[in-house]
Design a protein around this motif. Structure first.
Motif, mmCIF file in Angstrom:
data_model
loop_
_atom_site.group_PDB
_atom_site.id
_atom_site.type_symbol
_atom_site.label_atom_id
_atom_site.label_comp_id
_atom_site.label_asym_id
_atom_site.label_seq_id
_atom_site.Cartn_x
_atom_site.Cartn_y
_atom_site.Cartn_z
ATOM 1 N N GLN A 169 36.131 62.417 19.630
ATOM 2 C CA GLN A 169 35.113 61.387 19.794
ATOM 3 C C GLN A 169 34.595 61.406 21.230
ATOM 4 O O GLN A 169 35.363 61.606 22.159
ATOM 5 N N PRO A 170 33.298 61.151 21.409
ATOM 6 C CA PRO A 170 32.773 61.039 22.773
ATOM 7 C C PRO A 170 33.008 59.640 23.333
ATOM 8 O O PRO A 170 33.153 58.675 22.576
ATOM 9 N N SER A 202 37.368 61.860 29.572
ATOM 10 C CA SER A 202 36.401 62.330 28.580
ATOM 11 C C SER A 202 36.931 63.561 27.840
ATOM 12 O O SER A 202 36.839 63.641 26.608
ATOM 13 N N PHE A 236 37.918 63.765 23.782
ATOM 14 C CA PHE A 236 37.459 64.808 22.857
ATOM 15 C C PHE A 236 38.645 65.542 22.230
ATOM 16 O O PHE A 236 38.669 65.794 21.027
ATOM 17 N N SER A 255 29.574 61.845 28.212
ATOM 18 C CA SER A 255 29.921 62.695 27.072
ATOM 19 C C SER A 255 28.831 63.709 26.743
ATOM 20 O O SER A 255 29.110 64.883 26.536
ATOM 21 N N GLN A 276 28.824 67.908 27.259
ATOM 22 C CA GLN A 276 28.600 68.849 26.159
ATOM 23 C C GLN A 276 27.322 69.673 26.359
ATOM 24 O O GLN A 276 26.937 70.438 25.485
#
Length: 169
Positions: free
Chosen positions: A30-31, A21, A25, A139, A143
């Motif tokens: 991109q997730p 992951s 990023f 994702s 975040q």
């Protein structure tokens, strides 16, 4: 990566998903997520049968049906799952798991029908929630998205309720 001849370590796999992951990023901004890729594949199939109708749908005007990195991620997930099951000695020719058979019988049609309905409900929920378990659970949680953490809690609560209702566990 085999774990003592059995299933892979969930701790190792979890750590590798975290590294994947972060790398996703870092390299692509991109997730990780799967539901949009399934929608893109559905759009590609729709284009085969009714291109005009598929192109007229608002979703496919915003999310073009195309083979892009997320679709390739889905291919990798399927191949990786097979590899993990193979190297972990977990591939069986069993259509009906013992717990299912104990509660619902040995009908393959029933098992496949319930799996299809469950998959359909999950796909609808993923589109409604704006993402799937991997999008929100990996994702979004990474975040620190409040919405993703709420979605993640709902996924777990829904799983517990479903297991209780289906299997009286």
């Amino acid at each position: 990566m085999e774990h003592d001849g059995g299933a892979w370590s969930p701790y190792l796999v979890g750590a590798l998903i975290g590294v994947l992951s972060m790398a996703t990023f870092y390299f692509s901004n991109q997730p990780i997520g799967a539901s949009t890729s399934f929608a893109r594949i559905a759009g590609l199939i729709g284009n085969l049968f009714s291109k005009g109708h598929t192109e007229s749908l608002k979703f496919f005007q915003e999310t073009k049906p195309q083979i892009e990195w997320g679709v390739m991620l889905m291919v990798g997930i399927i191949l990786g799952a097979f590899l993990a099951a193979y190297t972990g000695g977990e591939i069986t020719a069993q259509w009906i798991p013992p717990l299912w058979e104990e509660h619902f019988g040995s009908s393959r049609a029933l098992r496949l029908g319930v799996a299809f309905i469950g998959g359909t409900v999950m796909a609808f929920g993923a589109r409604l929630a704006g993402g799937c378990t991997s999008g929100h659970g990996i994702s979004g949680a990474l975040q620190l998205s409040v919405g993703s953490w709420i979605a993640l809690m709902c996924f777990f609560a829904g799983g517990v309720v479903t297991a209780k209702l289906m299997f009286s566990i």
